[in-house]
Scaffold this active site. Structure first.
Site, short mmCIF file in Angstrom:
data_model
loop_
_atom_site.label_atom_id
_atom_site.label_comp_id
_atom_site.label_asym_id
_atom_site.label_seq_id
_atom_site.Cartn_x
_atom_site.Cartn_y
_atom_site.Cartn_z
N GLU A 168 57.92 81.78 -7.18
CA GLU A 168 59.60 81.48 -7.52
C GLU A 168 60.55 82.53 -7.98
OE1 GLU A 168 56.05 78.81 -9.25
OE2 GLU A 168 56.42 80.89 -8.96
N CYS B 24 55.79 86.65 -8.60
CA CYS B 24 55.40 85.11 -8.15
C CYS B 24 56.50 84.72 -7.34
CB CYS B 24 55.75 84.40 -9.59
SG CYS B 24 54.78 84.67 -10.88
N CYS C 112 54.29 79.40 -13.47
CA CYS C 112 54.09 79.73 -14.45
C CYS C 112 55.15 79.80 -15.67
CB CYS C 112 53.53 81.22 -14.53
SG CYS C 112 54.78 82.43 -13.97
N GLU D 221 51.22 90.26 -4.78
CA GLU D 221 50.03 90.95 -5.71
C GLU D 221 50.17 92.33 -5.54
OE1 GLU D 221 46.75 87.49 -6.17
OE2 GLU D 221 46.22 89.24 -4.80
N ASN E 23 54.45 84.63 -3.19
CA ASN E 23 53.93 85.60 -4.30
C ASN E 23 53.33 86.93 -3.74
OD1 ASN E 23 51.67 84.10 -3.24
ND2 ASN E 23 50.25 84.93 -4.81
N CYS F 133 58.07 81.79 -14.92
CA CYS F 133 58.86 81.30 -13.72
C CYS F 133 59.99 80.31 -14.33
CB CYS F 133 58.21 81.08 -12.58
SG CYS F 133 57.65 82.79 -11.49
#
Length: 182
Positions: free
Chosen positions: A97, A95, A128, A86, A84, A131
């Site tokens: 994934e 993310c 999530c 940010e 990930n 994803c």
């Protein structure tokens, strides 16, 4: 990783998995039909876990400090990791994934055979919703997804369990089998 080498890729085995020809913006490409035997053994899972853990260590999470790593096994037996990333403008983060999926596509992969997600939390860290849908683009409902943390495995799910009644590429195929874009 016997049985998953590029020269003997799962998509090239007659009767086990196949590709349909599709057209997008005038370009023809092979689109996997997602009929893949589950030939994943513990050595594959261990390779995925190691890659996801290594990816997690590279995560850029200065705001939440919530680092996640993911690893995907493609149809040629290659492992692709992602972490990930940010951003100060929170919705613009990426993310783990999604990062792993970008690496898979960049390397020429078009099908996910297995996935691992690594994160630390009171509950197992699953992909999530966004994803889950991204994974669905390159896998069918039977995709095995294992969840782990620094101590070991926390769970295993199929994509169908995480994303029931999902929308995917087959929904965009006409009844005569042609791609909707053609």
């Amino acid at each position: 990783m016997s049985g998953l080498s590029p020269s003997r890729g799962l998509l090239q085995r007659p009767g086990r998995a196949g590709c349909a020809q599709a057209t997008w913006r005038g370009r023809r490409f092979a689109r996997p039909l997602f009929r893949v035997p589950q030939m994943i053994d513990e050595s594959h899972w261990n390779s995925l876990l190691a890659a996801a853990r290594a990816a997690r260590e590279q995560a850029y999470a200065p705001y939440s400090r919530f680092r996640v790593g993911a690893a995907l096994l493609d149809e040629a037996g290659r492992v692709h990791g992602g972490c990930n990333v940010e951003n100060a403008a929170y919705p613009e983060g990426v993310c783990a994934e999604a990062g792993a999926l970008s690496a898979l596509v960049l390397a020429g992969g078009r099908q996910i055979i297995a996935a691992v997600v690594v994160g630390e939390g009171a509950e197992p860290v699953t992909p999530c919703g966004g994803c889950r849908q991204k994974l669905r683009e390159f896998a069918d409902a039977t995709l095995p997804i294992r969840i782990a943390d620094g101590q070991g495995w926390r769970g295993e799910h199929t994509l169908a369990a995480l994303l029931p009644a999902s929308f995917g590429p087959t929904h965009l195929t006409k009844k005569d089998g042609r791609d909707a874009a053609s």
